[in-house]
Design a protein around this motif. Sequence first.
Motif, short mmCIF file in Angstrom:
data_model
loop_
_atom_site.label_atom_id
_atom_site.label_comp_id
_atom_site.label_asym_id
_atom_site.label_seq_id
_atom_site.Cartn_x
_atom_site.Cartn_y
_atom_site.Cartn_z
N GLY A 1 31.42 6.93 62.75
CA GLY A 1 30.37 7.18 61.78
C GLY A 1 30.57 8.48 61.03
N ILE A 2 29.79 8.62 59.96
CA ILE A 2 29.78 9.84 59.16
C ILE A 2 28.33 10.23 58.93
CG2 ILE A 2 30.43 10.91 56.98
CD1 ILE A 2 32.73 8.98 56.75
N GLU A 3 28.05 11.49 59.03
CA GLU A 3 26.70 12.02 58.87
C GLU A 3 26.05 11.50 57.59
OE1 GLU A 3 24.66 16.48 58.41
OE2 GLU A 3 26.82 16.24 58.69
N GLY A 4 24.92 10.80 57.74
CA GLY A 4 24.17 10.29 56.61
C GLY A 4 24.69 9.01 55.99
N LEU B 1 36.01 9.33 55.01
CA LEU B 1 34.99 9.29 53.97
C LEU B 1 35.49 8.45 52.81
CD1 LEU B 1 32.39 10.29 52.53
CD2 LEU B 1 33.74 12.27 51.74
N GLY B 2 34.69 7.45 52.42
CA GLY B 2 35.03 6.62 51.27
C GLY B 2 34.25 7.05 50.04
N VAL B 3 34.92 7.05 48.90
CA VAL B 3 34.32 7.43 47.61
C VAL B 3 34.34 6.19 46.72
CG1 VAL B 3 34.51 8.94 45.61
CG2 VAL B 3 35.19 9.77 47.89
N VAL B 4 33.18 5.82 46.17
CA VAL B 4 33.07 4.65 45.30
C VAL B 4 32.88 5.12 43.86
CG1 VAL B 4 31.77 2.55 44.79
CG2 VAL B 4 32.12 3.26 47.18
N LEU C 1 30.17 17.04 55.59
CA LEU C 1 29.80 15.85 56.35
C LEU C 1 30.58 15.78 57.66
CD1 LEU C 1 29.81 13.23 53.45
CD2 LEU C 1 27.85 14.50 54.36
N ASN C 2 29.88 15.61 58.76
CA ASN C 2 30.53 15.43 60.06
C ASN C 2 31.05 14.00 60.20
OD1 ASN C 2 30.02 18.06 61.16
ND2 ASN C 2 27.89 17.46 61.49
N ASN D 1 35.00 17.45 60.15
CA ASN D 1 34.05 17.71 59.07
C ASN D 1 34.82 17.75 57.76
OD1 ASN D 1 32.38 19.51 57.15
ND2 ASN D 1 30.95 19.12 58.82
N THR D 2 34.23 17.17 56.73
CA THR D 2 34.93 17.10 55.45
C THR D 2 35.19 18.46 54.82
OG1 THR D 2 32.82 16.69 54.33
CG2 THR D 2 34.13 14.76 54.92
N LYS D 3 34.57 19.52 55.36
CA LYS D 3 34.83 20.86 54.82
C LYS D 3 36.28 21.29 55.09
CE LYS D 3 33.17 23.35 58.94
NZ LYS D 3 32.11 24.24 59.47
#
Length: 282
Positions: free
Chosen positions: A266-269, A127-130, A197-198, A212-214
Amino acid sequence: MKLVRYGSPGKEKPGLIDAEGKLRDLSGVIPDIGPAQLGDAALAKLRRLKTVNLPLVRGAPRLGSPLDGVGKFIAIGLNYADHATESGLAIPKEPVVFMKATSCIQGPNDPVMLPKGSKKTDWEVELGVVIGSKAQYVSQKDALSFVAGYCTINDVSERAYQIERGGTWDKGKGCDTFGPLGPWLVTRDEVPNPQKLNLWLDLNGQRRQTGNTKTMIFSVAKIVSYVSQFMTLLPGDVITTGTPPGVGMGMKPPHYLKQGDVITLGIEGLGEQRQLVVPYTR
């Protein structure tokens, strides 16, 4: 919103994906998607646009990185306990922070090049955070308000360079093409909880990573707050937040990328990527 940049390398135009999944041109509204377009006020202005009035982009153009002008490409290591275990490393008590070179950033579907002499190039869906606004010593409670949005990242890594060549991890993380971003930058309002997020990654059609990011050790809010204690985060900075288990290094025996492999992830959404692995050609 789902913001994109499309076109040939170095000549990308800004765009967005509308509610029907169609690509619309934004070049008549903004010059590009970069630090100046990431603040809350700038994004709110884009959000008020009537997308049906924006030019429709025909065909299927190449997608570049959804963000231009990245100042810092920051990475968090070992942020999933089961990935730390498969790597044979202790679960960190504080976030492990390293840097990826901004020169490794590329589009989500551009080929991944094996560095010269590489034997242990590996995959990592993350997961990337901008960052959207200046963040300096921010609290965990307020941290997400400094985020413009999120994207899918493949934190491609050369393990021999990273682990066996001494010094920091950076030398195995910043090789050319080792930072595919996108396909989209999804704005914060569309991701109300980044900890649900998956994530997945396939190699040659076989599932390698599922997560999952959880299950992150350190949440996105914790990471943004923590990193801001050590460096000022500026609009356009990107933080990639760690990978779930299933990397090649953790397989028994280890399995690494070779010419001709195809990585899909991929990541969900947040959209999907596809990369063909090729030899170094630059």
